[in-house]
Design an enzyme around this catalytic site. Structure first.
Site, PDB file in Angstrom:
ATOM      1  N   ASP A 151     109.902  55.288 -15.013  1.00  0.00           N
ATOM      2  CA  ASP A 151     108.722  55.906 -15.263  1.00  0.00           C
ATOM      3  C   ASP A 151     107.873  54.442 -14.585  1.00  0.00           C
ATOM      4  OD1 ASP A 151     105.749  56.383 -15.413  1.00  0.00           O
ATOM      5  OD2 ASP A 151     105.223  54.780 -15.937  1.00  0.00           O
ATOM      6  N   ASP A 153     104.179  53.131 -13.687  1.00  0.00           N
ATOM      7  CA  ASP A 153     102.977  52.488 -14.470  1.00  0.00           C
ATOM      8  C   ASP A 153     103.525  52.153 -16.266  1.00  0.00           C
ATOM      9  OD1 ASP A 153     102.220  53.366 -11.271  1.00  0.00           O
ATOM     10  OD2 ASP A 153     100.270  52.339 -12.310  1.00  0.00           O
ATOM     11  N   LYS A 348     108.380  65.708 -13.551  1.00  0.00           N
ATOM     12  CA  LYS A 348     109.444  64.446 -13.375  1.00  0.00           C
ATOM     13  C   LYS A 348     110.911  65.230 -14.063  1.00  0.00           C
ATOM     14  CE  LYS A 348     106.823  60.627 -13.924  1.00  0.00           C
ATOM     15  NZ  LYS A 348     106.427  58.746 -14.535  1.00  0.00           N
TER      16      LYS A 348
HETATM   17  P1  IMP Z   1     103.802  56.359 -12.807  1.00  0.00           P
HETATM   18  O1  IMP Z   1     102.820  55.933 -14.205  1.00  0.00           O
HETATM   19  O2  IMP Z   1     104.232  55.376 -12.412  1.00  0.00           O
HETATM   20  O3  IMP Z   1     103.599  58.060 -12.982  1.00  0.00           O
HETATM   21  O4  IMP Z   1     102.062  56.007 -12.193  1.00  0.00           O
HETATM   22  C1  IMP Z   1     100.942  57.142 -12.117  1.00  0.00           C
HETATM   23  C2  IMP Z   1      99.698  56.402 -11.668  1.00  0.00           C
HETATM   24  O5  IMP Z   1     100.162  56.371  -9.770  1.00  0.00           O
HETATM   25  C3  IMP Z   1      98.513  57.276 -11.591  1.00  0.00           C
HETATM   26  O6  IMP Z   1      97.679  56.820 -13.209  1.00  0.00           O
HETATM   27  C4  IMP Z   1      97.555  57.106 -10.096  1.00  0.00           C
HETATM   28  O7  IMP Z   1      96.905  55.674 -10.316  1.00  0.00           O
HETATM   29  C5  IMP Z   1      99.172  56.547  -9.244  1.00  0.00           C
HETATM   30  N1  IMP Z   1      98.653  57.528  -7.619  1.00  0.00           N
HETATM   31  C6  IMP Z   1      98.446  57.066  -6.919  1.00  0.00           C
HETATM   32  N2  IMP Z   1      99.117  58.186  -5.784  1.00  0.00           N
HETATM   33  C7  IMP Z   1      99.484  59.104  -6.965  1.00  0.00           C
HETATM   34  C8  IMP Z   1      99.384  60.423  -6.213  1.00  0.00           C
HETATM   35  O8  IMP Z   1      99.890  60.772  -5.517  1.00  0.00           O
HETATM   36  N3  IMP Z   1      99.679  60.837  -7.588  1.00  0.00           N
HETATM   37  C9  IMP Z   1      99.720  61.208  -9.132  1.00  0.00           C
HETATM   38  N4  IMP Z   1      99.312  59.419  -9.282  1.00  0.00           N
HETATM   39  C10 IMP Z   1      99.113  58.731  -8.025  1.00  0.00           C
HETATM   40 MG    MG Z   2     103.495  54.957 -16.788  1.00  0.00          MG
END
Ligand code: IMP
Ligand code: MG
Length: 417
Positions: A151, A153, A348
């Site tokens: 993942d 973030d 996912k």
């Molecule tokens: P992950 O933790 O890598 O899955 O990223 C999640 C974060 O990506 C979300 O909290 C959003 O801030 C950002 N984000 C940007 N574009 C999108 C989208 O199209 N869908 C969902 N999250 C997005």
């Molecule tokens: Mg995350």
């Protein structure tokens, strides 16, 4: 009592992991019987710790047995006979055995769980034991690990941040690529062009480009799957974005080809309405973002939403979509992104399956997904559990620690306990 239990459950079901709660409950008994009283009786602490360690270890060995029985029942086509499923009805599938007894010994060595008299084995103790058990089995079982998906973030970098050149995860990922493993970054962040992903991941992409140790083929073994399962890019050191788009035919699953554009827009319309209702009901100072395959709300002025508000908006959207016709046809993912709420088309599970297909039919037992969002509702890594083995981290530092553990075991094997 029963009513109280049910009310508590209804209030908190979405914030609990049933398997971890089950293990926590089992470990609480020896804690109460052997550890806690010594806080008041002045008993010998070493003896107390040794006795608690023995009891905790036995319990972890028993749970390891339950999981092996569960795997055997699933393989025999008799899932209803699994003892673990009887005890934890919502438990999912295990792709490998888990070395829980050895993992407990290792985590007890690091965290001194058995020596505690006031604080019982906690959610985090058990989460970390499960992680170590999964890593131990992946690093030492026969079928070698082929694919690691991450993942973005909170797993690779802090929430909303970028993967900068000083991030210690880079050296670990390069090590894995050098050993011939494939890497997927399966993120909700949904952008249609590679330049946006380059902005977020530049530290890693530039290190791969500049590496003298990686072959060209190894450099191309890193892909990004954005929008959960919507856009695939492949590492391409000569491209100005360091990433090139991969044609959908090369990675999309058969089930995804059947999705109609009309259904997609219809689902996003319902989600958007629900998010707008939540904004109105809770007077949220939010802006709606509508994309091709996602809709979300972010703070209008860069402020912070309360966790309760975010969860309320997620669960509201999820419920309405689950009850809708289109929500039964199309997979979707409603989740709390820390300070935003998004509903994405796909999830996912599909994202990890697409990576497996792209790299040549990698199996679930050869795949590890590392993420931070594993609660059943409102968390987007949860569904990856259906596609492969998983490790649940709480920060980018924990991701690095898990990779260190994996690399150490791949190099040196399991120590004797
Ligand atoms: P992950 O933790 O890598 O899955 O990223 C999640 C974060 O990506 C979300 O909290 C959003 O801030 C950002 N984000 C940007 N574009 C999108 C989208 O199209 N869908 C969902 N999250 C997005
Ligand atoms: Mg995350």
């Amino acid at each position: 009592m029963t009513t109280r239990y049910r009310v508590e459950y209804a209030l908190k079901a979405h914030r609990r992991d049933a398997l971890i709660e089950f293990i926590k409950g089992l470990l609480a008994v020896p804690f109460v019987l052997h550890s806690q009283p010594t806080a008041f009786s002045g008993a010998n602490l070493e003896e107390m710790a040794a006795e608690s360690h023995r009891r905790y270890r036995e319990i972890m060995r028993d749970i390891e047995g339950l999981i092996n029985d569960h795997i055997a029942c699933d393989a025999a086509g008799t899932p209803e006979r699994s003892k673990l499923r009887f005890l934890v009805p919502s438990v999912g599938r295990f792709f490998t055995t888990l070395f829980l007894e050895k993992a407990f010994m290792e985590q007890d060595r690091r965290r001194a769980i058995s020596s505690r008299r006031f604080v019982a084995p906690s959610f985090n103790d058990i989460r970390l034991i499960l992680n170590t058990a999964q890593i131990m089995s992946l690093a030492t079982l026969d079928g070698p690990t082929k694919l690691i998906t991450f993942d973005g973030d909170v797993t690779l970098y802090d929430d909303g941040q970028c993967l900068v050149p000083t991030n210690p995860v880079i050296a670990k990922i390069l090590w894995l690529l050098e050993r011939g493993l494939c890497i997927g970054i399966v993120t909700a962040a949904g952008y249609t062009d590679g330049a946006r992903y380059k902005e977020r991941l530049f530290g890693l992409l530039e290190s791969i480009r500049d590496s003298a140790d990686l072959t060209d083929a190894q450099k191309r073994n890193l892909i990004v799957l954005g929008g959960e399962s919507s856009y695939m890019f492949r590492c391409s050191p000569s491209h100005p974005d360091l990433l090139e788009a991969v044609p959908r035919e090369d990675w999309q699953l058969t089930e995804m080809r059947a999705w109609s554009d009309e259904d997609i827009q219809n689902l996003l319309d319902i989600a958007e309405n629900s998010l707008r209702d939540s904004m109105k009901a809770m007077r949220l100072d939010a802006t709606v973002i509508r994309k091709q395959r996602a809709v979300g709300i972010v703070h209008a002025r860069g402020g912070k939403f309360a966790r309760e508000q975010l969860e309320e908006a997620v669960l509201g959207a999820q419920k309405i979509l689950e009850l809708s016709d289109v929500g039964k046809r199309l997979p979707f993912c409603a989740f709390n992104g820390g300070n935003d709420v998004f509903v994405d088309i796909g999830d996912k599970r599909l994202g990890v399956l697409c990576c497996q297909r792209f790299f040549g039919d990698v199996t679930g037992g050869q795949t590890l997904h590392i993420g931070d969002q594993f609660l059943s509702a409102g968390h987007n890594d949860f569904k990856a559990r259906m596609a492969g083995t998983t490790v649940w981290v709480a920060s980018p530092a924990e991701t690095v620690a898990c990779l260190e553990e994996l690399i150490d075991l791949m190099e040196h094997g399991l120590p004797d306990y």
